[in-house]
Scaffold this active site. Structure first.
Site, PDB file in Angstrom:
ATOM      1  N   CYS A  70       0.867  -1.078  -0.025  1.00 21.27           N
ATOM      2  CA  CYS A  70      -0.091  -0.048   0.077  1.00 21.27           C
ATOM      3  C   CYS A  70       0.848   1.327   0.034  1.00 21.27           C
ATOM      4  O   CYS A  70       2.088   1.442   0.711  1.00 21.27           O
ATOM      5  CB  CYS A  70      -0.915   0.017   1.245  1.00 21.27           C
ATOM      6  SG  CYS A  70      -2.183   1.442   1.485  1.00 21.27           S
ATOM      7  N   CYS A  77       0.446   0.235  10.394  1.00 18.25           N
ATOM      8  CA  CYS A  77      -0.036  -0.861   9.510  1.00 18.25           C
ATOM      9  C   CYS A  77       1.026  -1.849   8.779  1.00 18.25           C
ATOM     10  O   CYS A  77       1.753  -1.384   8.016  1.00 18.25           O
ATOM     11  CB  CYS A  77      -0.789  -0.202   8.312  1.00 18.25           C
ATOM     12  SG  CYS A  77      -1.695  -1.562   7.306  1.00 18.25           S
ATOM     13  N   CYS A 205     -19.428   2.880   8.492  1.00 17.16           N
ATOM     14  CA  CYS A 205     -18.318   2.056   9.577  1.00 17.16           C
ATOM     15  C   CYS A 205     -17.343   2.656   9.879  1.00 17.16           C
ATOM     16  O   CYS A 205     -16.443   3.063   8.781  1.00 17.16           O
ATOM     17  CB  CYS A 205     -18.161   0.711   9.163  1.00 17.16           C
ATOM     18  SG  CYS A 205     -17.225  -0.315  10.414  1.00 17.16           S
TER      19      CYS A 205
HETATM   20  N1  SAM Z   1      -6.648   0.882   2.910  1.00 20.13           N
HETATM   21  C1  SAM Z   1      -7.890   0.977   3.632  1.00 20.13           C
HETATM   22  C2  SAM Z   1      -7.750   2.076   4.708  1.00 20.13           C
HETATM   23  O1  SAM Z   1      -6.914   2.452   5.202  1.00 20.13           O
HETATM   24  O2  SAM Z   1      -8.778   2.768   4.820  1.00 20.13           O
HETATM   25  C3  SAM Z   1      -8.716  -0.140   3.929  1.00 20.13           C
HETATM   26  C4  SAM Z   1      -7.793  -1.135   4.996  1.00 20.13           C
HETATM   27  S1  SAM Z   1      -6.998  -0.495   6.354  1.00 20.13           S
HETATM   28  C5  SAM Z   1      -6.115  -2.147   7.061  1.00 20.13           C
HETATM   29  C6  SAM Z   1      -8.337  -0.805   7.439  1.00 20.13           C
HETATM   30  C7  SAM Z   1      -8.462  -0.403   9.035  1.00 20.13           C
HETATM   31  O3  SAM Z   1      -7.348  -1.194   9.722  1.00 20.13           O
HETATM   32  C8  SAM Z   1      -7.388   0.738   9.065  1.00 20.13           C
HETATM   33  O4  SAM Z   1      -8.044   2.057   9.148  1.00 20.13           O
HETATM   34  C9  SAM Z   1      -6.973   0.736  10.722  1.00 20.13           C
HETATM   35  O5  SAM Z   1      -7.918   1.464  11.532  1.00 20.13           O
HETATM   36  C10 SAM Z   1      -6.982  -0.854  11.014  1.00 20.13           C
HETATM   37  N2  SAM Z   1      -5.855  -1.109  11.266  1.00 20.13           N
HETATM   38  C11 SAM Z   1      -4.805  -1.543  10.329  1.00 20.13           C
HETATM   39  N3  SAM Z   1      -3.632  -2.060  11.049  1.00 20.13           N
HETATM   40  C12 SAM Z   1      -3.908  -2.245  11.829  1.00 20.13           C
HETATM   41  C13 SAM Z   1      -3.220  -2.614  13.320  1.00 20.13           C
HETATM   42  N4  SAM Z   1      -2.132  -3.108  13.205  1.00 20.13           N
HETATM   43  N5  SAM Z   1      -3.982  -2.736  14.491  1.00 20.13           N
HETATM   44  C14 SAM Z   1      -5.318  -2.181  14.531  1.00 20.13           C
HETATM   45  N6  SAM Z   1      -5.870  -1.737  13.751  1.00 20.13           N
HETATM   46  C15 SAM Z   1      -5.265  -1.867  12.448  1.00 20.13           C
HETATM   47 FE1  SF4 Z   2      -2.695   1.329   3.406  1.00 18.59          FE
HETATM   48 FE2  SF4 Z   2      -2.611  -0.036   5.705  1.00 18.59          FE
HETATM   49 FE3  SF4 Z   2      -2.949   2.521   5.638  1.00 18.59          FE
HETATM   50 FE4  SF4 Z   2      -5.045   1.070   4.753  1.00 18.59          FE
HETATM   51  S1  SF4 Z   2      -4.257   1.178   6.843  1.00 18.59           S
HETATM   52  S2  SF4 Z   2      -4.166   2.801   3.854  1.00 18.59           S
HETATM   53  S3  SF4 Z   2      -4.028  -0.684   3.850  1.00 18.59           S
HETATM   54  S4  SF4 Z   2      -1.227   1.655   5.045  1.00 18.59           S
END
Ligand code: SAM
Ligand code: SF4
Ligand code: DTB
Length: 340
Positions: A70, A77, A205
């Site tokens: 990403c 993340c 959501c």
């Molecule tokens: N890329 C898109 C975005 O960021 O909107 C969708 C996928 S992203 C992984 C969705 C959500 O997962 C993020 O906004 C974050 O709140 C949550 N998330 C990601 N990594 C995480 C982690 N290590 N621990 C807890 N929540 C996490």
């Molecule tokens: Fe990309 Fe992870 Fe950020 Fe979603 S939360 S925009 S997957 S880096």
């Protein structure tokens, strides 16, 4: 054990003007955080019972339909290309692969299927590849949710046309702390996407992550942002940071679990009709801590052994926990409740 089936009768009329506010001041929210825990939990439980069957849990399953690489730099993340994690990047899954996973989730008892893609935003071409996935999952009789990053107005309308029920897009933290976690898109960008989703008539959501080194003020300000949106998100995921090796937030001091419970309780009080989801981070929580979160007003979980790229409790552990607590799986909302 026989679950209690009776719903407590509302003590006061359940009208928007009486219970649902959009003008919360940070000082009021911090005063809630400061309340003695027993009083805070009692208030949250009373609010919860006015709006929900207290013994029912909404159950969603997650699938990563496009993993890794990403371009965003979200510090928490594992899927960010800016960090050096052990993650294998994967192409967009096929419709068949998605359907196999959705059917399995449905057989296990999930009523909503959430599909996540590691995109900054979907291209129109990619969006058209996700549309048949939404249609096929919906045709199984499941509620659908996707999280694909930022959306334009016309993309939100396209998803609505495809029959999408929920769009997940988190604010993640307070506006003040946000810049220390993410630099590649702004808080305002996120609010604009939420507006497009809301305007398209898709259920919102939106929630955040706790335990990223933020202060209580930041937790309060995140909840203030969510509660003061023009309408409350129908679903509010509260994630406890899952620390992943190679991400900048690996090693940050873990949040006091009691503070996590307080945050759930405050979310319940501020957004009485929202499904508050005890989201990522359950794997490291004891059964007792999760039970406290449910008592504080959480009434939704991610169910299934995988979140997007990290592990979630095994389904047998969750089934056992819900049984011990006398909690039931909720049917799909569209079957059981009028719109929020
Ligand atoms: N890329 C898109 C975005 O960021 O909107 C969708 C996928 S992203 C992984 C969705 C959500 O997962 C993020 O906004 C974050 O709140 C949550 N998330 C990601 N990594 C995480 C982690 N290590 N621990 C807890 N929540 C996490
Ligand atoms: Fe990309 Fe992870 Fe950020 Fe979603 S939360 S925009 S997957 S880096
Ligand atoms: C949300 O608030 N939490 C989910 C879902 N929305 C998409 C994602 C949690 C991801 C946890 C880290 C991972 O498994 O990659």
């Amino acid at each position: 054990m026989t679950p209690i089936t009776q719903t407590i009768t509302p003590a006061t009329p359940d009208t928007d003007s009486e219970h649902v506010r959009h003008d919360w001041a940070l000082a009021e929210i911090l005063a809630l955080f400061d309340t003695p825990l027993n009083d805070l939990l009692f208030e949250a439980q009373c609010v919860h019972r006015r709006h929900f069957d207290p013994n029912t849990i909404q159950v969603s399953s997650l699938l990563s339909i496009k993993t890794g690489a990403c371009p965003e730099d979200c510090g928490y993340c594992p899927q960010s290309a800016h960090h050096h994690t052990q993650l294998e990047r994967e192409r967009l899954l096929s419709l068949d692969e998605v359907l196999v996973a959705a059917k399995q989730a449905q057989e296990q008892g999930a009523t909503r299927f959430c599909m996540g893609a590691a995109w900054r935003n979907p291209s129109d071409t990619n969006l058209e590849r996700v549309v048949p996935m939404i249609e096929a999952v919906k045709a199984l009789g499941m509620e659908t949710c996707v999280t694909l990053g930022m959306l334009t107005e016309s993309q939100a309308a396209r998803l609505k046309q495809a029959g999408l029920d929920y769009y997940n897009h988190n604010l993640d933290t307070s506006p003040e702390f946000y810049g220390t976690i993410i630099s590649t898109r702004t808080y305002e960008d996120r609010l604009v996407t939420l507006q497009h989703v809301r305007d398209a008539g898709i259920h919102v959501c939106a929630g955040g992550i706790l335990g990223m080194g933020e202060t209580r003020n930041d937790r309060g300000a995140l909840l203030q942002q969510l509660a003061n949106l023009p309408s409350h998100p129908e679903s509010v995921p509260i994630n406890n940071l899952v620390q992943v090796e190679g991400t900048p937030l690996q090693g940050v001091e873990a949040l006091d679990p009691i503070e996590f419970v307080r945050s759930i309780a405050v979310a319940r009080i501020l957004m009485p009709r929202a499904y508050v989801r005890l989201s990522a981070g359950r794997l490291d929580m004891s059964d007792e801590l999760q039970a406290m979160c449910f008592f504080a007003g959480a009434n939704s979980i991610f169910y299934g052994e995988r979140l997007l790229t990290t592990d979630n409790p095994e389904v047998n552990r969750d089934r056992g926990l819900l049984k011990r607590l006398g909690l039931r799986f909720a049917p799909a909302v569209s079957e059981s409740q009028p719109g929020q």
